[in-house]
Write an enzyme that holds these catalytic residues in place. Sequence first.
Site, PDB file in Angstrom:
ATOM      1  CE  LYS A  77      19.753  -1.946  -7.102  1.00  0.00           C
ATOM      2  NZ  LYS A  77      20.178  -3.360  -7.141  1.00  0.00           N
TER       3      LYS A  77
ATOM      4  CG  ASP B 257      19.752  -9.702  -8.094  1.00  0.00           C
ATOM      5  OD1 ASP B 257      18.599  -9.290  -8.327  1.00  0.00           O
ATOM      6  OD2 ASP B 257      20.458 -10.291  -8.932  1.00  0.00           O
TER       7      ASP B 257
ATOM      8  N   GLY C  50      13.943  -6.531  -9.876  1.00  0.00           N
ATOM      9  CA  GLY C  50      13.047  -6.759  -8.749  1.00  0.00           C
ATOM     10  C   GLY C  50      13.682  -6.418  -7.419  1.00  0.00           C
ATOM     11  CG  HIS C  51      14.111  -3.181  -5.576  1.00  0.00           C
ATOM     12  ND1 HIS C  51      15.419  -3.503  -5.843  1.00  0.00           N
ATOM     13  CD2 HIS C  51      13.909  -1.957  -6.128  1.00  0.00           C
ATOM     14  CE1 HIS C  51      15.979  -2.516  -6.515  1.00  0.00           C
ATOM     15  NE2 HIS C  51      15.083  -1.568  -6.701  1.00  0.00           N
TER      16      HIS C  51
ATOM     17  CD  GLN D 122      18.570  -3.030 -14.186  1.00  0.00           C
ATOM     18  OE1 GLN D 122      18.687  -1.842 -14.405  1.00  0.00           O
ATOM     19  NE2 GLN D 122      17.407  -3.629 -14.278  1.00  0.00           N
TER      20      GLN D 122
END
Length: 427
Positions: free
Chosen positions: A16, A13, A40-41, A222
Amino acid sequence: MPAVIIVGAQWGDEGKGKASDQLGTQVDYVVKYNGGNNAGHTVVVNGEKFALHLLPAGILTPNCTPVIANGVVVDLEVLFQEIAQLEERGIDTSRLRISGNAHIIPSYNRKMDAVNERMLGKRKIGTTGRGIGPTYADKMNRIGLRIQDLFDPSILRQKIEGVLAQKNPMLDELLDEKFDVDTVTAELLSYADRVKPILMNVTAELNHALDAGKTVVFEGGQAVMLDIDHGTYPFVTSSSCSAAGACTGSGVGPARIDRIVGVAKAYITRVGEGPFPTELFDAQGERLREVGGEYGTTTGRPRRCGWYDAVVARYATMVNSLTDIVITKLDVLTGLEQIPVCVAYEIDGVRVEDMPESQSDLHHAKPIYEYFPGWSEDISHCRTFADLPLNAQNYILELERLSGCRISSIGVGPDRAQTIVRTTLLD
């Protein structure tokens, strides 16, 4: 032009997606090489927020080919839902390509995820429940389903029949539920015609692209502290999310990699269970969560928050051979009178500056802090390092020193444009 790997340098988180999105404006391919829709991004472009779960951030950049490589596990339902959502917002997704060697997350593995967590009880991992772990376990047990199996229905059915012979008894006993071979087979085959146009020999394509002088960015899911080998095991994900995983997860050899970029917040967060030496349980932790919007992109779970951990940063630099660090969310610290940074741990009365190998030691580690003066000025409009208040500049320079790696860019807000670039990553 280089091949660049982007990895999380903490517990995930870190931002990235924003980092790879920014590079995506200058590159030819953005490749997701591990994880699934548990990672999730959030990317903000011109004030518009996009929450990406399975798709690479390069999907938002015209003229860039976004790739889902062999190291990813793919929930086909989620994939096409996410594609549809982006297309509804005017995003062209026709450039997406996927490896036939990527593994499929079948519906029964989402149930297996729940079974595994229930059986662990108080020792649960805190997974997202998306079926990621069971699918990677099937891959290692050589009973997994791959994208290419969609194009051989008889083989697909045989594989599903063999897997369910193992899993149905457990699902029946613990959840009073069983999966029908024909139903699962038909469900997966229904995606075959939609997958076929985006299928690509990813390994060959990426290597040929590098031969031709094109630029490839590898986007990790991750982070190193969640890596199956190098993270806080067993409270980790099921894939190799360190820089080395980019090579096995795509088929591009390590000698071809030019830059390895670690992304880290100006503080630190994690979700799920597991040790977290600098975790805050007070108003300061709540402030970081609220100001930083620290809620999971995929799950909405509140993230655990703490101060920057230089022990973790040095470990990430070592394990990934980082050439650069990207610091995100520096603006979240604005308004603090002083900012603690963990520079070492105390374990059984002994100062320790390296990441302990023993998970028991890490669990009992107490952070040793150094304190740095904060700033009150709004930094969201800063675009050069010199624009930052002096105390913010000094904070970054101290993080650079303590982390053992140069800090190449600094995020001062969520938008793509809210970034200070000190050193370009595409030299």
